[in-house]
Enzyme design. Structure first.
Site, short mmCIF file in Angstrom:
data_model
loop_
_atom_site.label_atom_id
_atom_site.label_comp_id
_atom_site.label_asym_id
_atom_site.label_seq_id
_atom_site.Cartn_x
_atom_site.Cartn_y
_atom_site.Cartn_z
N SER A 136 0.84 -1.20 0.00
CA SER A 136 0.00 0.00 0.00
C SER A 136 0.88 1.25 0.00
O SER A 136 1.75 1.39 -0.87
CB SER A 136 -0.96 -0.03 1.20
OG SER A 136 -1.95 0.97 1.08
N GLU A 240 -1.50 -2.70 -7.85
CA GLU A 240 -2.69 -3.01 -7.05
C GLU A 240 -3.24 -1.70 -6.52
O GLU A 240 -2.57 -0.68 -6.56
CB GLU A 240 -2.34 -3.96 -5.89
CG GLU A 240 -1.28 -3.43 -4.92
CD GLU A 240 -1.81 -2.54 -3.81
OE1 GLU A 240 -3.03 -2.56 -3.54
OE2 GLU A 240 -1.01 -1.80 -3.20
N HIS A 310 -4.65 -5.34 -1.32
CA HIS A 310 -5.30 -5.20 -0.02
C HIS A 310 -6.23 -6.39 0.20
O HIS A 310 -7.46 -6.28 0.20
CB HIS A 310 -6.08 -3.88 0.03
CG HIS A 310 -5.22 -2.66 0.06
ND1 HIS A 310 -4.47 -2.26 -1.03
CD2 HIS A 310 -4.97 -1.75 1.04
CE1 HIS A 310 -3.81 -1.15 -0.71
NE2 HIS A 310 -4.10 -0.83 0.53
#
Length: 340
Positions: A136, A240, A310
């Site tokens: 992230s 992502e 995630h």
């Protein structure tokens, strides 16, 4: 051309060259983790909201056979950050400098890592290579440190992650056993006639090789134009994200396209975009449409749905390591160990 104009253009050329994004001089692999080694928990982005969350991370790492140390400012709070930029950067620098620490794991993502990039001691990091793992917002550190030092960094679990068998297996294979890991999605149909969960989708068939580079799309796109991104030539790009409207995903992938990134890569892997479904408004594209518009025309091996993002079950993906993707099979295979 006048002398003054020639000098002006030469000055621009020199300035551009000095800020150009270049590949690292050489790749530095961190030492592998061994039983009894120490993993430091740091807070480079969002704060640790509860002591219990940190304690669960400590117990999980201890169950894996590691000792733990908690960085000085993990429980600090400065608004939505785990303390000031100076203190969070000091924690990272201190953990790299500490000879008793063998690996560094972020407790949380959130936001704030990019603010630390000018404050890190890259010469110190280069002299003391060790595993750095997270995902992230930690993408900023993974990319920035890799670009500035050549250190292989790890897109994988954070301290607050779910340490289930799938995640632990890839963590161990990559960081402890030093394997040239084959990463593939689960193939569990359950009691259904066809697999529904964790499917992969081939965007363009074929195999491609290159150095793995990537992470969170939002974070990566906001680093464009800085010196904290590596050279993209021949790389395998993996991405992502979470909680982004499709038009925002479209905008960020378009940014990579306009910046020439997509033209330079050898292959493309998209993991998961959690909570990124089309909105309720009229005429939204889907993420499949965005890939069809921007990725498929590249005619480079590409697939989506990899266990990156995630999600509770995730790969550990090293940045800077040579790998091969098979877009037909939906696999990512390291061609060398990520650690030494």
């Amino acid at each position: 051309m006048s002398f003054s104009r020639r000098n002006f253009l030469q000055t621009l050329t020199v300035a551009a060259a000095s800020t150009a994004l270049r590949p690292p001089v050489s790749i530095i692999k961190p030492p592998r983790l061994k039983p009894g080694d120490t993993v430091a928990l740091v807070g480079p982005a969002a704060p640790a909201f509860t002591h219990e969350t940190v304690q669960i991370a400590v117990e999980s790492l201890q169950a894996l056979g590691f000792k733990t140390v908690i960085a000085k400012h993990v429980f600090d709070r400065y608004g939505y950050l785990a303390g000031t930029d100076a203190d969070r950067a000091a924690d990272l620098n201190a953990m790299f400098a500490d000879s008793g620490v063998n690996a560094i794991m972020a407790m949380h993502g959130g936001w704030g890592c990019a603010r630390l990039l000018p404050l890190l001691d890259y010469n110190l990091i280069r002299r003391n290579p060790k595993i750095l793992v997270g995902y992230s917002d930690i993408t900023a550190l993974l990319l920035g440190i890799y670009a500035q030092t050549g250190l292989v960094t790890m897109h994988g679990a954070v301290g607050s992650a779910t340490f289930n068998p799938f995640t632990v297996n890839y963590f161990r294979q990559t960081l402890v056993d030093a394997q040239a890991v084959l990463m593939e999605n689960p193939h569990d149909k359950g009691d259904l006639l066809a697999q529904v969960k964790d499917r992969v989708m081939t965007l363009h068939p074929g195999k491609a090789r290159g150095r793995l580079v990537g992470g969170n799309l939002t974070v990566l796109s906001h680093l464009m134009g800085s010196k904290y991104l590596p050279d993209w030539t021949g790389c395998l790009l993996f991405l992502e994200d979470i909680g982004e409207d499709v038009y925002r995903m479209d905008r960020m992938i378009t940014q990579l396209k306009l910046a020439g990134v997509l033209d330079q890569i050898s292959g493309f892997v998209f993991g998961k975009c959690t909570d990124c479904e089309p909105g309720k408004g009229y005429g939204s594209l889907t993420l499949e449409d965005v890939f069809r518009d921007h990725i498929v025309p590249l005619k480079k091996p590409a697939y989506s749905g990899a266990m990156i993002g995630h999600i509770t079950h995730k790969f550990t993906v090293p940045l800077g390591i040579e790998a091969e993707i098979d877009a037909d099979a939906g696999t990512l295979h390291l061609l060398e160990p990520a650690v030494r």
